[in-house]
Design a protein around this motif. Structure first.
Motif, short mmCIF file in Angstrom:
data_model
loop_
_atom_site.label_atom_id
_atom_site.label_comp_id
_atom_site.label_asym_id
_atom_site.label_seq_id
_atom_site.Cartn_x
_atom_site.Cartn_y
_atom_site.Cartn_z
N TYR A 41 -23.39 17.92 -27.88
CA TYR A 41 -23.65 18.05 -26.44
C TYR A 41 -23.01 19.29 -25.81
CZ TYR A 41 -25.37 13.48 -27.48
OH TYR A 41 -26.06 12.45 -28.07
N PHE A 49 -31.21 16.88 -25.62
CA PHE A 49 -31.14 15.42 -25.56
C PHE A 49 -31.98 14.89 -24.39
CE2 PHE A 49 -29.19 11.40 -24.17
CZ PHE A 49 -29.62 10.65 -25.25
N ILE A 52 -35.39 14.71 -25.62
CA ILE A 52 -35.57 13.55 -26.52
C ILE A 52 -35.86 12.30 -25.68
CG2 ILE A 52 -34.33 11.93 -28.04
CD1 ILE A 52 -32.88 14.31 -29.27
N TYR A 58 -39.37 8.11 -28.43
CA TYR A 58 -37.99 7.67 -28.17
C TYR A 58 -38.00 6.60 -27.07
CZ TYR A 58 -32.91 7.92 -28.01
OH TYR A 58 -31.57 7.60 -28.08
N GLY A 164 -27.56 3.61 -22.51
CA GLY A 164 -28.13 4.53 -23.50
C GLY A 164 -27.81 4.22 -24.94
N SER A 165 -27.06 3.14 -25.20
CA SER A 165 -26.64 2.80 -26.56
C SER A 165 -25.76 3.86 -27.20
CB SER A 165 -27.85 2.52 -27.47
OG SER A 165 -27.47 1.64 -28.52
N THR A 166 -25.03 4.60 -26.37
CA THR A 166 -24.08 5.57 -26.93
C THR A 166 -22.98 4.86 -27.71
OG1 THR A 166 -24.62 7.06 -25.12
CG2 THR A 166 -22.62 7.55 -26.34
N ASN A 169 -23.21 5.12 -31.36
CA ASN A 169 -22.84 6.35 -32.08
C ASN A 169 -21.41 6.30 -32.59
OD1 ASN A 169 -24.83 8.14 -29.70
ND2 ASN A 169 -25.42 7.69 -31.80
N TYR A 208 -36.64 8.76 -34.32
CA TYR A 208 -35.68 9.78 -34.74
C TYR A 208 -36.33 10.88 -35.59
CZ TYR A 208 -32.16 6.77 -32.73
OH TYR A 208 -31.42 6.02 -31.85
N THR A 215 -35.96 16.24 -31.98
CA THR A 215 -34.76 15.64 -32.58
C THR A 215 -34.22 16.55 -33.70
OG1 THR A 215 -35.71 13.48 -32.09
CG2 THR A 215 -33.80 13.51 -33.53
N PHE A 218 -32.38 19.31 -32.03
CA PHE A 218 -31.11 18.76 -31.53
C PHE A 218 -30.08 18.70 -32.67
CE2 PHE A 218 -28.86 14.58 -30.79
CZ PHE A 218 -28.17 14.91 -29.62
N MET A 254 -28.41 10.33 -39.27
CA MET A 254 -28.99 11.69 -39.22
C MET A 254 -28.14 12.59 -40.11
SD MET A 254 -30.78 12.60 -35.64
CE MET A 254 -29.41 13.42 -34.91
N GLU A 282 -24.79 12.07 -37.61
CA GLU A 282 -24.78 10.98 -36.60
C GLU A 282 -25.10 9.63 -37.25
OE1 GLU A 282 -26.52 10.80 -32.16
OE2 GLU A 282 -28.07 10.51 -33.66
N SER A 284 -26.40 5.91 -35.59
CA SER A 284 -26.83 5.26 -34.35
C SER A 284 -27.03 3.79 -34.68
CB SER A 284 -28.13 5.92 -33.87
OG SER A 284 -28.47 5.45 -32.61
#
Ligand code: AVI
Length: 321
Positions: A41, A49, A52, A58, A164-166, A169, A208, A215, A218, A254, A282, A284
């Motif tokens: 980021y 992002f 995405i 997504y 956002g389901s961060t 991560n 993804y 993606t 990114f 990822m 990553e 997720s």
């Protein structure tokens, strides 16, 4: 030269390495290689992002927005009065508008994000649209310890927002540690938490591996960032984007896969890559409602209602504390 003074030279070798530099060096030295996903980021990565989030494949962003829009009144009712909202990983500040509109006149909003550049523009737009709201942006890495200002009102309830389901991560250990510290910070209030649900791996794969390659861009942006900020010499064309569902660990992974044997120079070190060798960039994690609730209780939260969409793709949890 008699006027030469070694103390006046910039002590290059003594300069402390940035977090990114340290994490890149240790990530390249470890096997398998990895880079923490928070480094996605920078300005360019945050903009990618946002793209995405608007992709047809997504589903998480639009599904969560739909849940928050359709159920706003009910959610606000459960949350009750809140003096302030603290958002973790605030990004573009779009989702919080739904909360600000539905909740009973919060006085202050504290968006926390790792990318200051991205946060500044979003904060200016939010202030223009909510003139009565005090907005205090905090540029911080919320995966580490950080301090919040004193509560805006004595005894006023603080509500956390982590959409956002961060959370996915983080590793399971990091997720528990984060939730434990959030529970301390939010005591007397609670956390509104959005997490992605376990589902058909084919849908996850598409989300993804989008057709436009946003993606992939990114993912590869990490290498551009290392070149720009650390003077590394990654050739982004030497790496391919890979994203797949790891079913036993219930997560999308990822990676950046080296297309050929080659070497990369980074901060005075040389790292050789074999063909097919990967950098893990990553995880997720995907959750079940029960799994998430068990984790929340372990961290000290109570259990409130959960809202999902009709297809059960995504979930929004109210966790009082
Ligand atoms: C921010 N985070 C929840 C996203 C995710 O789905 O894990 C980041 C992302 N990575 C690839 N696409 C989106």
């Amino acid at each position: 030269n008699p006027s030469f003074n070694i103390d006046s030279l910039p002590a290059l070798q003594d300069q402390p390495l940035s977090d990114f530099a340290q994490d890149m060096l240790s990530g390249m030295a470890s096997k398998p290689r990895s880079i923490p996903p928070k480094y996605f980021y920078d300005g360019a990565g945050s903009a990618l992002f946002d793209r995405i989030c608007a992709l047809p494949e997504y589903y998480p962003t639009r599904t969560e927005l739909r849940i928050l829009t359709d159920r706003a009144a009910e959610i606000a009712n459960h949350i009750g009065p809140a003096a302030e909202i603290v958002e973790f990983g605030a990004g573009s500040l779009t989702k919080v508008r739904l909360l600000l509109d539905a909740l009973e006149a919060p006085k202050r909003y504290l968006p926390i994000d790792i990318s200051g550049e991205h946060l500044d523009g979003a904060v200016a737009r939010l202030r223009a649209d909510y003139p009565g709201l005090e907005v205090v942006p905090i540029v911080a890495d919320y995966t580490r310890r950080f301090a919040l200002p004193a509560p805006v009102v004595d005894g006023g309830r603080r509500v956390g927002f982590f959409p956002g389901s961060t959370l996915g991560n983080f590793s399971p250990e990091e997720a528990l540690a984060f939730l434990k510290s959030a529970a301390q910070m939010l005591r007397g209030g609670g956390l509104l938490l959005g997490v992605d649900l376990i589902k058909d791996p084919a849908l996850l794969h598409e989300a993804y591996n989008d057709a436009q390659g946003v993606t992939a861009a990114f993912n590869v942006n990490l290498l551009h960032r290392a070149n720009a900020e650390l003077g590394a010499d990654f050739h982004p064309g030497n790496f391919a984007h890979a994203a797949f569902y790891n079913a036993p660990l219930q997560r999308i992974e990822m990676h950046l896969v080296s297309k050929r044997a080659h070497a990369v120079n980074l901060l005075g070190e040389r790292f050789t890559f074999a063909e097919g060798e990967t950098i893990h960039t990553e995880n997720s994690h995907k959750f079940s409602i029960e799994g998430l609730r068990t984790l929340a209780v372990k961290a000290g939260f109570g259990i409130g209602p959960v809202w999902t969409d009709a297809e059960r793709l995504f979930s929004v949890h109210w966790l009082p504390v």
